[in-house]
Scaffold this motif. Structure first.
Motif, PDB file in Angstrom:
ATOM      1  N   ALA B 323     -36.288  16.738  29.987  1.00 34.06           N
ATOM      2  CA  ALA B 323     -35.042  15.994  30.203  1.00 34.06           C
ATOM      3  C   ALA B 323     -34.884  14.901  29.142  1.00 34.06           C
ATOM      4  CB  ALA B 323     -35.034  15.395  31.598  1.00 34.06           C
ATOM      5  N   ALA B 324     -35.988  14.252  28.807  1.00 40.76           N
ATOM      6  CA  ALA B 324     -35.929  13.199  27.780  1.00 40.76           C
ATOM      7  C   ALA B 324     -35.514  13.804  26.435  1.00 40.76           C
ATOM      8  CB  ALA B 324     -37.294  12.521  27.663  1.00 40.76           C
ATOM      9  N   GLY B 325     -36.084  14.952  26.116  1.00 36.56           N
ATOM     10  CA  GLY B 325     -35.720  15.648  24.875  1.00 36.56           C
ATOM     11  C   GLY B 325     -34.252  16.051  24.895  1.00 36.56           C
ATOM     12  N   ALA B 326     -33.804  16.559  26.058  1.00 34.92           N
ATOM     13  CA  ALA B 326     -32.407  16.985  26.189  1.00 34.92           C
ATOM     14  C   ALA B 326     -31.475  15.785  26.042  1.00 34.92           C
ATOM     15  CB  ALA B 326     -32.193  17.665  27.540  1.00 34.92           C
ATOM     16  N   ALA B 327     -31.884  14.632  26.599  1.00 33.94           N
ATOM     17  CA  ALA B 327     -31.055  13.429  26.505  1.00 33.94           C
ATOM     18  C   ALA B 327     -30.928  12.991  25.046  1.00 33.94           C
ATOM     19  CB  ALA B 327     -31.646  12.315  27.352  1.00 33.94           C
ATOM     20  N   ALA B 328     -32.051  13.037  24.331  1.00 32.98           N
ATOM     21  CA  ALA B 328     -32.029  12.644  22.914  1.00 32.98           C
ATOM     22  C   ALA B 328     -31.137  13.593  22.109  1.00 32.98           C
ATOM     23  CB  ALA B 328     -33.451  12.644  22.358  1.00 32.98           C
ATOM     24  N   ALA B 329     -31.292  14.885  22.397  1.00 35.15           N
ATOM     25  CA  ALA B 329     -30.474  15.881  21.690  1.00 35.15           C
ATOM     26  C   ALA B 329     -29.001  15.699  22.042  1.00 35.15           C
ATOM     27  CB  ALA B 329     -30.939  17.295  22.063  1.00 35.15           C
ATOM     28  N   GLY B 330     -28.731  15.417  23.327  1.00 38.85           N
ATOM     29  CA  GLY B 330     -27.353  15.205  23.774  1.00 38.85           C
ATOM     30  C   GLY B 330     -26.740  13.992  23.092  1.00 38.85           C
ATOM     31  N   ALA B 331     -27.518  12.917  22.981  1.00 34.10           N
ATOM     32  CA  ALA B 331     -27.028  11.698  22.334  1.00 34.10           C
ATOM     33  C   ALA B 331     -26.721  11.974  20.858  1.00 34.10           C
ATOM     34  CB  ALA B 331     -28.061  10.590  22.475  1.00 34.10           C
ATOM     35  N   ALA B 332     -27.625  12.721  20.215  1.00 32.23           N
ATOM     36  CA  ALA B 332     -27.418  13.059  18.803  1.00 32.23           C
ATOM     37  C   ALA B 332     -26.154  13.902  18.637  1.00 32.23           C
ATOM     38  CB  ALA B 332     -28.637  13.817  18.269  1.00 32.23           C
ATOM     39  N   ALA B 333     -26.006  14.887  19.511  1.00 30.22           N
ATOM     40  CA  ALA B 333     -24.815  15.749  19.443  1.00 30.22           C
ATOM     41  C   ALA B 333     -23.549  14.929  19.692  1.00 30.22           C
ATOM     42  CB  ALA B 333     -24.935  16.879  20.463  1.00 30.22           C
ATOM     43  N   GLY B 334     -23.627  13.990  20.634  1.00 35.17           N
ATOM     44  CA  GLY B 334     -22.484  13.140  20.943  1.00 35.17           C
ATOM     45  C   GLY B 334     -22.094  12.275  19.759  1.00 35.17           C
ATOM     46  N   LEU B 335     -23.090  11.719  19.096  1.00 34.82           N
ATOM     47  CA  LEU B 335     -22.819  10.858  17.927  1.00 34.82           C
ATOM     48  C   LEU B 335     -22.229  11.676  16.780  1.00 34.82           C
ATOM     49  CD1 LEU B 335     -25.964   8.544  18.001  1.00 34.82           C
ATOM     50  CD2 LEU B 335     -23.591   7.907  18.519  1.00 34.82           C
ATOM     51  N   ILE B 336     -22.749  12.906  16.642  1.00 32.81           N
ATOM     52  CA  ILE B 336     -22.203  13.777  15.585  1.00 32.81           C
ATOM     53  C   ILE B 336     -20.738  14.107  15.887  1.00 32.81           C
ATOM     54  CG2 ILE B 336     -22.356  16.100  14.587  1.00 32.81           C
ATOM     55  CD1 ILE B 336     -25.448  15.831  14.978  1.00 32.81           C
ATOM     56  N   SER B 337     -20.452  14.410  17.162  1.00 31.30           N
ATOM     57  CA  SER B 337     -19.063  14.699  17.562  1.00 31.30           C
ATOM     58  C   SER B 337     -18.170  13.494  17.279  1.00 31.30           C
ATOM     59  CB  SER B 337     -18.991  15.020  19.058  1.00 31.30           C
ATOM     60  OG  SER B 337     -19.714  16.157  19.356  1.00 31.30           O
ATOM     61  N   ALA B 338     -18.673  12.295  17.655  1.00 31.70           N
ATOM     62  CA  ALA B 338     -17.885  11.076  17.451  1.00 31.70           C
ATOM     63  C   ALA B 338     -17.666  10.831  15.958  1.00 31.70           C
ATOM     64  CB  ALA B 338     -18.598   9.892  18.092  1.00 31.70           C
ATOM     65  N   ALA B 339     -18.724  11.054  15.165  1.00 28.64           N
ATOM     66  CA  ALA B 339     -18.621  10.847  13.717  1.00 28.64           C
ATOM     67  C   ALA B 339     -17.597  11.816  13.121  1.00 28.64           C
ATOM     68  CB  ALA B 339     -19.989  11.051  13.063  1.00 28.64           C
ATOM     69  N   ALA B 340     -17.609  13.034  13.617  1.00 30.96           N
ATOM     70  CA  ALA B 340     -16.627  14.019  13.145  1.00 30.96           C
ATOM     71  C   ALA B 340     -15.219  13.562  13.498  1.00 30.96           C
ATOM     72  CB  ALA B 340     -16.931  15.385  13.762  1.00 30.96           C
ATOM     73  N   GLY B 341     -15.076  12.981  14.669  1.00 27.62           N
ATOM     74  CA  GLY B 341     -13.784  12.454  15.103  1.00 27.62           C
ATOM     75  C   GLY B 341     -13.312  11.323  14.198  1.00 27.62           C
ATOM     76  N   HIS B 342     -14.254  10.443  13.866  1.00 31.81           N
ATOM     77  CA  HIS B 342     -13.925   9.323  12.969  1.00 31.81           C
ATOM     78  C   HIS B 342     -13.500   9.845  11.591  1.00 31.81           C
ATOM     79  CE1 HIS B 342     -14.842   5.761  15.343  1.00 31.81           C
ATOM     80  NE2 HIS B 342     -15.836   6.458  15.892  1.00 31.81           N
ATOM     81  N   ALA B 343     -14.204  10.892  11.132  1.00 37.65           N
ATOM     82  CA  ALA B 343     -13.877  11.465   9.825  1.00 37.65           C
ATOM     83  C   ALA B 343     -12.482  12.079   9.845  1.00 37.65           C
ATOM     84  CB  ALA B 343     -14.931  12.521   9.450  1.00 37.65           C
ATOM     85  N   ARG B 344     -12.183  12.763  10.939  1.00 35.28           N
ATOM     86  CA  ARG B 344     -10.848  13.370  11.063  1.00 35.28           C
ATOM     87  C   ARG B 344      -9.770  12.282  11.081  1.00 35.28           C
ATOM     88  NH1 ARG B 344     -13.325  16.909  14.632  1.00 35.28           N
ATOM     89  NH2 ARG B 344     -12.617  15.730  16.425  1.00 35.28           N
ATOM     90  N   LYS B 345     -10.079  11.207  11.795  1.00 36.98           N
ATOM     91  CA  LYS B 345      -9.113  10.107  11.896  1.00 36.98           C
ATOM     92  C   LYS B 345      -8.857   9.491  10.503  1.00 36.98           C
ATOM     93  CE  LYS B 345      -8.343   5.609  13.967  1.00 36.98           C
ATOM     94  NZ  LYS B 345      -9.027   4.439  14.485  1.00 36.98           N
ATOM     95  N   LYS B 346      -9.960   9.306   9.792  1.00 39.42           N
ATOM     96  CA  LYS B 346      -9.877   8.708   8.467  1.00 39.42           C
ATOM     97  C   LYS B 346      -9.012   9.570   7.544  1.00 39.42           C
ATOM     98  CE  LYS B 346     -13.022   6.445   5.295  1.00 39.42           C
ATOM     99  NZ  LYS B 346     -14.422   6.363   4.865  1.00 39.42           N
ATOM    100  N   ASN B 347      -9.258  10.880   7.581  1.00 35.37           N
ATOM    101  CA  ASN B 347      -8.473  11.810   6.750  1.00 35.37           C
ATOM    102  C   ASN B 347      -6.999  11.776   7.144  1.00 35.37           C
ATOM    103  OD1 ASN B 347     -10.628  12.611   5.272  1.00 35.37           O
ATOM    104  ND2 ASN B 347     -11.106  14.394   6.577  1.00 35.37           N
TER     105      ASN B 347
END
Lengths: 220, 354
Positions: B323-347
Motif C-alpha cells: 500500500a505504501a508503494g502504491a501510495a507513492a506511485a499514485g502520488a507520482a502519477a498524480g503529480l505527473i498528471s498535474a504537471a501535464a495539466g500545467h503544461a497544457r495551460k501554459k501552451n
C-alpha cells in the motif's frame, strides 16, 4: 474451497488494496495540484473565512433546501438510509473491525450480529429502491451512465455476499467468505475510477463550492 | 489357547458382554449419523469380522498421531479394535527391527495381496528422489509405491499424510506431499488432524470392517461423519460470537468469561473436524474449551494461513508495504498528471486560447 479463500485473503486482497490506494492518491493529488484559473474578483464584504464557508457548505448540503424538501424527500431519506447502513456494516461488524485493525492498528467495539443483519437487510432494500427510482425516473434514467449501474452492482454485491457469509447460507462458509472478500476486492478496484470516488471527492467538491459561493457573496 | 479369529470371539475371550458391544456400535453408528438399524448391522458384521491386515507406514512425522491413538484416556472398546486388527508393520509399536521388520512387511503384503490396508502417517518427501527420508535403505517414496501397489485401501492418518502438513509448510524444503498427491489408483481416506481424533480413526476402520466399503467422503476425502461440520457451527462459544462478545487476549476479562476466540485467531469457522462434538480425552475437552483458538489443523496448508493468532478477516499477505508503494506511485502519477495539466495551460495561454 480453502484455496479460493487463501487466494482472496492473499493476492486478491493485496492487489485490490494496492489499486485502491494508487487510484485514490493519484486522483486526489492530480486534482489538488491541477492548474486553476485565479479568481481575480474582490472578496465580497461580509464573506466568512474561506475554510469556515467550505466546511459549512459540506454540512449544509446534507439536507435539501426547504423549498425542495418535499420533492426530494425520497432520495434524501433513502440516500441517508443506505449510506448510514453501509457505514454501520463496514465500521461495526466484528470481522470488519478486525480487518480494519489489521490494516491500520485502529480498533473499536463491534455491534452484535443481529443488529448487523437487521441493518444489512434494510440497506439491501434501500439500495434496490435507489435503483428502482433511477430506472423509473425519466430524468435520472437519461443522465445515468454505465458507471452508475456498475457502481450499484459493486456496492450491493458485498452486502449480499456478506449477509450470506455471516449467516452461513447456501455454500460452505469458507466459500462464502472467499466470495465475499473477492466482491470487496472488486469494490476496491472500481472505487477510484468510478462514482464511488465521491467518498473522497465529496469533501473537496462541496468545500470548493462553498468557498467560491462565499467569495462571491452568495447567501447560503 | 487358540487366537480368536473373529472380533466377536476376541470380545468374548476378554469378557466384553454383547450388551456393552451393542452400546459401542450404537455410539459409533450415531457418531457417523447412521440409522439405528445400521448399529445392529454393525454389531453383527463386526462380531463376525476377521482380522484385517494393516501395514502402518510412518514417514516424515512426529509420532503424535500414533501417540494419540495409543495413549487414549482409558482402555476402551476402541482400543480393542486396534488390538483386533493385525498390525503387521509399525515402526514405533513392532518388536522386530532391521531386516526382520522389513520381512514382516513383505510377508503381510504377500499373504494378504489385494486385501490389506495401508495406514500412512507423515508426509512423503519428493525432492532429490525422496532422499530426505529413507527407511531400510529405500526412500519413503519407494516404500509407499511398493506397499500400496497391492493394497485394498489407503488411510492417510494425520494432516501430514493427508495434505503434507507441517513438513510441507513454506518453503517446503523436502518437497513434502500428502498420500493422495502420489497415489491416484487406490481408494484413499484422509483422517487429518494434528493429531487426528482417535474416534475418527476407529470409527472409520469399524465402518470398513462392518460394511466392507468406504464411508461417505467430502471433497478432501475425509469421512463426512467426522469432518462434515465446521468447528464454529458446533462450538459452545458460538452464542458469544453472535452477540459480538470476544476475548481480545488470552488473559483478559473476555477470555476468563469464556467469550468467543475469533479475534485472537480462532480458525473454527473454516475448519472441519469433530473436536467440538467428540472432544478429546474421553470427551473431557478440546482446544477451544481449554482457552485456545482452533488452529485449523485438519485443513490443508494450515501452517501457512497468515499466522495462528491473526483473525480470519486479516489479509494473509503483507499489505502495508504494498500500500505504501502504491501510495507513492499514485502520488507520482498524480503529480505527473498535474504537471501535464500545467503544461497544457501554459501552451494554451501562449496560443491565446485561454
Amino acid at each position: 474451497m480453502t484455496d479460493l479463500l487463501d487466494f482472496a485473503r492473499g493476492p486478491a486482497l493485496q492487489f485490490s488494496l494496492a489499486v485502491f490506494v494508487f487510484g485514490v492518491v493519484w486522483r486526489l493529488v492530480s486534482l489538488l495540484f491541477m492548474p486553476r484559473l485565479k479568481d481575480k474578483s474582490a472578496i465580497r464584504s461580509g464573506a466568512k473565512p474561506t475554510m469556515i464557508a467550505a466546511v459549512a457548505e459540506f454540512f449544509r448540503r446534507m439536507l435539501p433546501k426547504p423549498e425542495f424538501a418535499k420533492r426530494t424527500r425520497f432520495t434524501t431519506i433513502n440516500g441517508w438510509v443506505f449510506h448510514l447502513g453501509l457505514a454501520i456494516i463496514v465500521l461495526t461488524f466484528a470481522p470488519h473491525v478486525l480487518f480494519i485493525k489489521s490494516l491500520t492498528g485502529l480498533t473499536w467495539p463491534a455491534l452484535p450480529n443481529i443488529v448487523i443483519f437487521a441493518v444489512g437487510g434494510v440497506t439491501v432494500v434501500s439500495l434496490i429502491l435507489a435503483l428502482a427510482h433511477r430506472l423509473s425516473s425519466p430524468v435520472l434514467k437519461l443522465i445515468s451512465t454505465m458507471d452508475d449501474y456498475v457502481t450499484w452492482v459493486v456496492t450491493i454485491t458485498p452486502v449480499l455476499t456478506g449477509l450470506a457469509a455471516a449467516s452461513h447460507v447456501g455454500l460452505r462458509y469458507e466459500t462464502l467468505l472467499a466470495i465475499h472478500i473477492l466482491s470487496i476486492c472488486v469494490f476496491f478496484v472500481w472505487f477510484p475510477f468510478g462514482k464511488l470516488m465521491h467518498g473522497f471527492l465529496v469533501f473537496l467538491t462541496r468545500g470548493e463550492m462553498g468557498a467560491q459561493l462565499n467569495r462571491r457573496g452568495i447567501k447560503l | 489357547m487358540a487366537e480368536p479369529k473373529t472380533l466377536g470371539q476376541m470380545l468374548e475371550a476378554r469378557g466384553i458382554s454383547r450388551r456393552a458391544f451393542l452400546k459401542y456400535t450404537s455410539y459409533l453408528a450415531s457418531s457417523m449419523a447412521l440409522t439405528p438399524l445400521a448399529a445392529k448391522a454393525m454389531a453383527e458384521n463386526l462380531a463376525s469380522a476377521r482380522r484385517q491386515s494393516v501395514i502402518w507406514l510412518s514417514f516424515q512425522e512426529c509420532t503424535g498421531c500414533t501417540e494419540s491413538f495409543t495413549r487414549s484416556f482409558a482402555p476402551t472398546l476402541e482400543e480393542l479394535i486396534f488390538d483386533f486388527i493385525s498390525l503387521d508393520y509399525h515402526h514405533t509399536l513392532q518388536a522386530a527391527s532391521g531386516e526382520a521388520a522389513e520381512e514382516a512387511r513383505h510377508i503381510a503384503m504377500r499373504e494378504n495381496k489385494g486385501k490389506y490396508v495401508v495406514v500412512v502417517d507423515g508426509s512423503i518427501p519428493t525432492k532429490l528422489d525422496g532422499a530426505y527420508s529413507t527407511i531400510a535403505g529405500i526412500s519413503n517414496l519407494q516404500m509407499l509405491e511398493e506397499t500400496v501397489k497391492d493394497a485394498a485401501a489407503v488411510i492417510a492418518v494425520g494432516t501430514c499424510a493427508a495434505f503434507g502438513g507441517i513438513p510441507a509448510a513454506a518453503p517446503n524444503p523436502t518437497g513434502a506431499v500428502g498420500v493422495d498427491q502420489l497415489v491416484t489408483d487406490k481408494a484413499i481416506i484422509n483422517i487429518p488432524g494434528c493429531p487426528p481424533i482417535p474416534e475418527a480413526m476407529t470409527g472409520t476402520i469399524s465402518y470398513i470392517l462392518s460394511f466392507g466399503k468406504l464411508p461417505k467422503l467430502d471433497h478432501l476425502k475425509r469421512p463426512i461423519a467426522y469432518f462434515g461440520n465446521n468447528i464454529h457451527d458446533r462450538c459452545y462459544r458460538r452464542p458469544f460470537y453472535e452477540r459480538g462478545l470476544f476475548a481480545k487476549s488470552f488473559d483478559d476479562e473476555g477470555a476468563r468469561k469464556g467469550w468467543c476466540l475469533y479475534e485472537v485467531g480462532c480458525k473454527g469457522p473454516t475448519t472441519y473436524n469433530a473436536c467440538a462434538t467428540l472432544k478429546w480425552n474421553g470427551g473431557v475437552s478440546f482446544p477451544i474449551q481449554s482457552g485456545h483458538g482452533c488452529l485449523g489443523c485438519s485443513e490443508p496448508n494450515f501452517w501457512d494461513k497468515g499466522g495462528f493468532y491473526n483473525p480470519l478477516p486479516a489479509p494473509i499477505r503483507d499489505v502495508g508495504k504494498v500500500a505504501a508503494g502504491a501510495a507513492a506511485a499514485g502520488a507520482a502519477a498524480g503529480l505527473i498528471s498535474a504537471a501535464a495539466g500545467h503544461a497544457r495551460k501554459k501552451n494554451a495561454m501562449k496560443e491565446g486560447k485561454s
